[in-house]
Design an enzyme around this catalytic site. Structure first.
Site, short mmCIF file in Angstrom:
data_model
loop_
_atom_site.label_atom_id
_atom_site.label_comp_id
_atom_site.label_asym_id
_atom_site.label_seq_id
_atom_site.Cartn_x
_atom_site.Cartn_y
_atom_site.Cartn_z
CE LYS A 203 -1.70 2.37 3.39
NZ LYS A 203 -1.55 3.76 2.93
CB SER A 256 5.35 8.25 12.09
OG SER A 256 4.20 7.50 12.44
CB THR A 257 8.61 6.42 15.99
OG1 THR A 257 9.88 6.44 15.34
CG2 THR A 257 8.72 5.63 17.28
N GLY A 260 4.56 2.93 13.77
CA GLY A 260 5.35 1.72 13.93
C GLY A 260 5.08 1.05 15.26
CD GLU A 277 13.59 3.77 7.41
OE1 GLU A 277 13.58 4.57 8.38
OE2 GLU A 277 13.47 4.11 6.24
CB CYS A 311 13.16 8.53 7.87
SG CYS A 311 13.96 7.55 6.60
CD GLU A 408 11.15 11.94 11.81
OE1 GLU A 408 10.20 11.29 12.26
OE2 GLU A 408 11.95 11.49 10.96
#
Lengths: 816, 364
Positions: A203, A256-257, A260, A277, A311, A408
């Site tokens: 996706k 994004s963390t 994730g 990642e 990133c 970030e």
């Protein structure tokens, strides 16, 4: 401006004289004709690409050009039935795709590489229109790297059997990719998956789905078998459907963390393989002997590349104090000459921000930075207003405690701090939950090679930044995720060890090694009455923390009972505080153990083996009495444990990294670095061998360990610490905390200062560990499958070493 | 050492301008730019001097603190042609400007008065009249920056250019190796000036750089500069023979300290002549020198620049690294001969829309 009479040229000639004086840059547009024509061919509306066919467009949403706000196309929102259909198509295609020869799969990958090259400009223009990034970047960086990735992985496909014996593709993979490098992230995901023999449901991001759709068309054009690659469009809801789908074997995510972390939780206990990642706040460290003018260009490539929406962007400038002012002045001068404009203009340095929501986020964080007292600087020129643009921005006087130094931003915003010494530069660089990339600049090779291993990041660029190649793994430490993309290390993310039959260990654990019953119990038992003249001296197994035998914090013990019901002893009931103490001891030990030479670690492992062998009968007797195993199998367990220690003594100075062949004048050094402090919950079966099979690879590679021994048979573990004590193992390298395994494992998995948790037990326990690990995104290796620990093919070797390490790729361009 | 960058002189112009409708841009002070704070860089600006570089005492700290990272320089140099381009009338205007930057050069053993006179004629009328008219450039007085010849041909060139403002440049001081006795090299400079040369391209002794003998290099260049008097001096570093980019940078700095008006890459006789990487390193040193002293030193790449596209790349480099002042013949020259014909071809293509042929351009 009066055109000259009689001029045959359509251009306004008088302007030539004006420009001759002003020497401005003019517009230099790349044509969007072919891309618009391709969109037109699809009537600017797309369904999904499932099973080799396009579905009817449904529930469409708009995709627009962020540089112009123009509507480009409408694409479909993937629903549950779309996801089901895509996964079913991938599952159906899997057997025949997997059954192809490696060479056949190599041919497909080669065809895709060639196809990308043949249509490279269409991909580049479409990407630029969809994402807003400059045509220079898509033309010179993104698309060539895409082709490179498919070529490289055509190679891995060809070599699969030879280079990865005993492995097979993990199966159906779900892949969710971000909007910042849409086609490149697709390549990073699709190429290794296809090479490994997996089938795919991917996706693309909702902002940038178009090149993925063009790629799907390319796949169909080259004749890739139907169902091998399925492309679904949609937003996060569609992504969640893929993540949650029962019939997906692996999830690969870049983003994004925050997301994730949600995926880590969603897949906990599912048995899905996972690679993530995630975000970063990567340091860009400049020492006082660096080539400052080149540093400035490095910063341009670090934070003003792709509008800072990278990133691994070098977003935290750490400059040695003596040169900071000079460097900042040079940066400001350079910022004045950067050009921001239409993404299809061939002479801009920066294009548009992907979407209004991202632009707002950047603006908000910049405002916050100013409010918190940092000094903000932007160049004197202004951005175009018709699209979503943001100027390059420099913050100075930033403290590590300010928001913009920690969060970030994902925009063209650089924050600058200073340091005094190399040691302080490392401390500042590592002062972040992230660990994706780092860039360091010095002309001193001693300094560069000293600092690179000390940085907590998956990639280190020496005197360079944002270098990528298919041959070198890319991926993070810490909360920047786990798994690597690219290189040999990246292939393992799509491979799994072939096992004959996966059994649920839960049922088997109690009977492994021929054991019949017994174990720790909450039922109260008494010692059998003795007829001897005097009773045996009471023995008190303790916890082993920081090289010392300590009483459990709880002050409780648990009884250990033989299969015949006899009380064999009592072990300490470890609790949270014992874990806390053990983690602190392990960290103290890590500082030296992680730097000990392989030779040194090998000697200690051999010495442990020597001392264990010297007490072999005692250990075998204990195993037999505790588990009810017969003497022969108990002896075999001890002998295997001794051999296993030799195995890791052998490996300690042989688990080499690699030097990747990357296309620069220089090297990319892939170093196998320890994970850090590992919490290890040992299997119930094989009370001695299970423990040694896990702490062996962990300490051989430089980790320090908190081990929870077999819950039912902990006495082999507690006996073992006296072997450690006599084997020169430094204090804190191995800590042993007995007690309730799942509870202790959960505490370890939750601990923010534990970098990895291994767990061998029940499926519920696996789920709990994986869920808890999301707190700091620690690496987990958790399994409920039975493993034949006696068999060297399953109980030792590279699989274990790989889990005990993470690869850091250090790029070192050279040349004088 | 405090950085003393004069921001006003660097770029700073709006990124888009000219005849095409300029896209709307944010007004200054829009919400995306909450405050515009200027840093310490703007505190102490050196006075920017328009005049000749008088040189400075030899500053070995400045030489020894130089760090040039070759790989990083090459990466930057490689993206200069990919980050910038000019099209249509912008390209035409830039190419017209390029003509004015050319030191039209012949430095061959078989040079005679005949071919030098021909070169000078081309220098006066570098563009075919019809092209000049079509471009609306008739009023721009397009002529080359200088004509560059060996000492022996200086009188011929001076005579051929009489009545024009085009200066004659002489390669003096033992060109190209620079290994004849110092007195003779100084005498040659005097002789060239006496013969009418207004610009002198000297060569440095490469050995001084290769052995790190900065005092000798400084003294040599300073002696040449003294000998040049009012004539402008371009110091040829022969970058292709200096071994490393660090040496190129160090030699650039010492030459500027010794009073060079220009620093120049090459004689055209080295194995490697002008490259964007050399140009980048030298431009950065010029910037550093200007920041410290306020004096602008010129730059001249020479050797191997044959294509119009190639010369534009050097112009992007000058504009972005040093600013628009370095796009004028006062501070930027290009040593070339066949380049002019290629520029004419591109200009004719712009005018006619057809690809052009070299034989239709009057040869130099």
């Amino acid at each position: 401006m009066q055109p000259l009479t009689g001029c045959q040229c359509p251009n306004d000639m008088s302007s030539v004289a004006e420009i001759f004086e002003s020497l401005e840059y003019g517009p230099a547009p790349e044509s969007d004709k072919e891309a618009l024509s391709w969109l037109g061919k699809h009537e600017r509306v797309f369904g999904h690409f499932i099973g080799g066919h396009w579905t009817e467009p449904r529930e469409t949403f708009d995709v627009s050009n962020p540089a112009t706000r123009a509507l480009l196309a409408r694409v479909s929102q993937g629903t549950a039935s779309d996801v089901n259909a895509a996964v079913a198509a991938a599952r159906a295609a899997l057997p025949s795709w997997r059954a192809l020869t490696p060479h056949a799969r190599a041919r497909w990958l080669y065809a895709l590489a060639r196809g990308v090259q043949k249509h490279s400009r269409l991909f580049a223009v479409l990407e630029s229109m969809d994402n807003g990034k400059s045509i220079r970047e898509t033309r010179d960086i993104d698309i060539p790297l895409v082709a490179r990735h498919f070529y490289h992985h055509a190679g891995w496909a060809q070599l699969l059997d030879a280079e990865f014996p005993g492995y097979q593709g993990v199966g159906v993979v779900g892949q969710i990719i971000p909007w910042n490098f849409p086609l490149l992230m697709l390549a990073w995901k699709v190429a290794p998956a296809l090479a490994a023999g997996c089938t795919i449901v991917i996706k693309p991001a909702e902002f940038t789905p178009l090149t993925a759709l063009l790629f799907a068309e390319l796949a169909a054009d080259v004749g890739l078998p139907a169902g091998v690659l399925n492309v679904l469009t949609g937003d996060g809801d569609t992504g969640k459907l893929i993540v949650d789908h029962q019939d997906v074997d692996k999830i690969a995510f870049t983003g994004s963390t925050e997301v994730g972390r949600a995926i880590r939780r969603a897949t906990a206990g599912s048995g899905k393989k996972l690679s993530l990642e995630l975000g970063g706040k990567s340091p860009f460290i400049v020492y006082d002997d660096a080539d400052l003018d080149s540093v400035v260009e490095g910063v341009v490539d670090a934070i003003w590349f792709n509008q800072g929406q990278v990133c691994c962007a070098g977003s935290r400038l750490l400059a040695q104090e003596g040169i900071a002012t000079k460097l900042e002045a040079k940066l400001r001068a350079r910022m004045e000459t950067l050009r921001v404009g239409s993404s299809l203009d061939k002479a801009v340095d920066m294009g548009a921000i992907v979407a209004p929501v991202q632009l707002e986020r950047i603006r908000g964080l910049v405002r916050q930075g100013v409010d918190e007292g940092a000094r903000m600087w932007q160049p004197s020129w202004a951005c175009p207003t018709e699209g979503y643009f943001y100027p390059p921005t420099l913050f100075t006087d930033v403290a590590p405690s300010s928001t913009i130094a920690q969060v970030e931003i994902f925009g063209p915003v650089l924050v600058s701090m200073t340091f005094r010494t190399p040691e302080e530069s490392v401390a500042l660089a590592n002062n972040t939950p992230y660990g994706l990339a780092a860039s360091l600049w010095t002309e001193n090779i001693n300094l560069a090679l000293d600092i690179a291993p000390k940085l907590k990041s998956g990639v280190v660029w020496v005197n360079s930044t944002n270098l990528f190649d298919a041959a070198a793994g890319f991926g993070g430490y810490r909360e920047s995720g786990f798994g690597r993309e690219g290189g040999r290390e990246g292939m393992f993310e799509y491979l799994t060890v072939e096992r004959a039959a996966a059994e649920d260990a839960t049922a088997k654990s109690a009977t492994a090694n021929g054991a019949t019953a017994g174990g720790t119990t909450s039922e109260h038992r008494s010692r059998p009455a003795t007829t001897a003249q005097q009773p045996p001296i009471d023995r008190t197994p303790k916890l082993f923390i920081g090289g010392k035998q300590v009483r459990p914090d709880s002050g409780y013990s648990r009884q250990v009972v033989a299969p015949n019901g006899d009380l064999l002893g009592e072990v300490g009931e470890g609790n949270r505080k014992d874990i806390r103490n053990a983690v602190e001891a392990a960290h103290a030990a890590y500082r030296t153990w992680s730097k000990a030479t392989g030779h040194n670690r090998a000697q200690i492992l051999y010495y442990i083996a020597e001392n264990l062998a010297g007490r072999g009968e005692e250990f075998a007797d204990r195993i037999a009495r505790v588990t009810g195993a017969d003497a022969a199998s108990a002896t075999r367990e001890v002998d295997t444990a001794v051999s296993r220690l030799f195995t890791y003594g052998a490996w300690a100075d042989k688990y080499d990294g690699a030097v990747h062949s990357v296309p620069i004048r220089g090297v990319a050094i892939a170093m196998n670095e320890p994970i850090g402090v590992l919490g290890i919950a040992c299997p119930n079966e094989f009370p001695l061998l299970g423990l040694i099979s896990l702490i062996g690879p962990a300490i051989a590679t430089g980790n320090t360990v908190i081990a929870v021994p077999s819950e039912p048979y902990p006495l082999s573990g507690t006996d073992f610490y006296s072997v450690l004590e006599t084997s020169d193992v430094p204090d804190g390298v191995v800590n042993i905390v007995s007690g309730a395994k799942d509870a202790l494992a959960k505490t370890l998995a939750e601990h923010d200062d534990v970098e990895g948790t291994w767990y061998f037990g029940t499926r519920e326990g696996v789920k709990a560990v994986e869920l808890a690990s999301a707190s700091n995104m620690k690496r987990t290796w958790a399994s409920w499958y039975a493993r034949d620990w006696l068999d060297a093919r399953h109980g030792e070797g590279r699989e274990f070493l790989r889990e005990a390490t993470q690869v850091k790729n250090i790029w070192v361009p050279y040349g004088e | 050492m405090t950085a003393k960058r004069n921001l006003e002189s660097i770029g700073g112009a709006p990124a888009t301008a000219g005849a095409a409708p300029a896209p709307a841009r944010e007004s200054r002070g829009a919400d995306a730019r909450p405050t515009l704070m200027t840093g310490p860089a703007n505190r102490a600006q050196p006075i920017e001097h328009g005049g000749r570089n008088p040189g400075t005492p030899l500053d070995l700290d400045a030489v020894r603190s130089i760090h040039v990272n070759r790989s990083a320089v090459e990466r930057r140099a490689a993206t200069i042609p990919t980050r910038r381009t000019v099209k249509k009338e912008w390209q035409a205007a830039w190419l017209l400007r390029a003509i004015t930057l050319i030191d039209l050069t012949t430095l061959a053993g078989d040079d005679t008065p005949g071919n030098v006179r021909r070169l000078c004629a081309k220098a006066r009328r570098p563009l075919r009249d019809d092209l000049e008219r079509s471009l609306g450039a008739a009023e721009l007085s397009i002529q080359v920056g200088a004509v560059c010849v060996y000492h022996a041909l200086v009188p011929t060139a001076v005579e051929a250019l009489a009545g024009s403002t085009i200066p004659v440049a002489a390669v003096s001081a033992g060109f190209p190796a620079g290994l004849s006795p110092l007195e003779q090299r100084i005498d040659e400079i005097h002789a060239s000036i006496a013969a009418g040369a207004r610009e002198i391209d000297i060569v440095i002794t490469r050995s001084h750089v290769l052995t790190g003998n900065w005092h000798a290099l400084y003294d040599e260049v300073k002696a040449f500069r003294t000998a040049c008097g009012e004539a402008h001096m371009k110091a040829i570093l022969a970058t292709g023979e200096l071994g490393t980019l660090n040496n190129v940078a160090r030699a650039s700095v010492v030459a500027m300290q010794a009073g060079a008006d220009f620093i120049k890459t090459s004689t055209g006789k080295e194995g490697v002549n002008a490259t964007l990487a050399f140009a980048l390193v030298m431009a950065r040193m010029i910037r550093e020198y200007k920041d410290l002293t306020g004096f602008g030193v010129g730059f001249k790449p020479a050797g191997g620049i044959r294509g119009a596209k190639n010369v534009l790349e050097y112009m992007y480099l000058m504009k972005d690294e040093l600013g628009d002042r370095w796009l004028r013949p006062e501070l930027f020259r290009i040593g070339a001969s066949s380049l002019l014909t290629d520029i004419e071809r591109q200009l004719e293509h712009f005018v006619t829309g057809r690809y052009a042929a070299a034989h239709r351009m009057p040869m130099p």
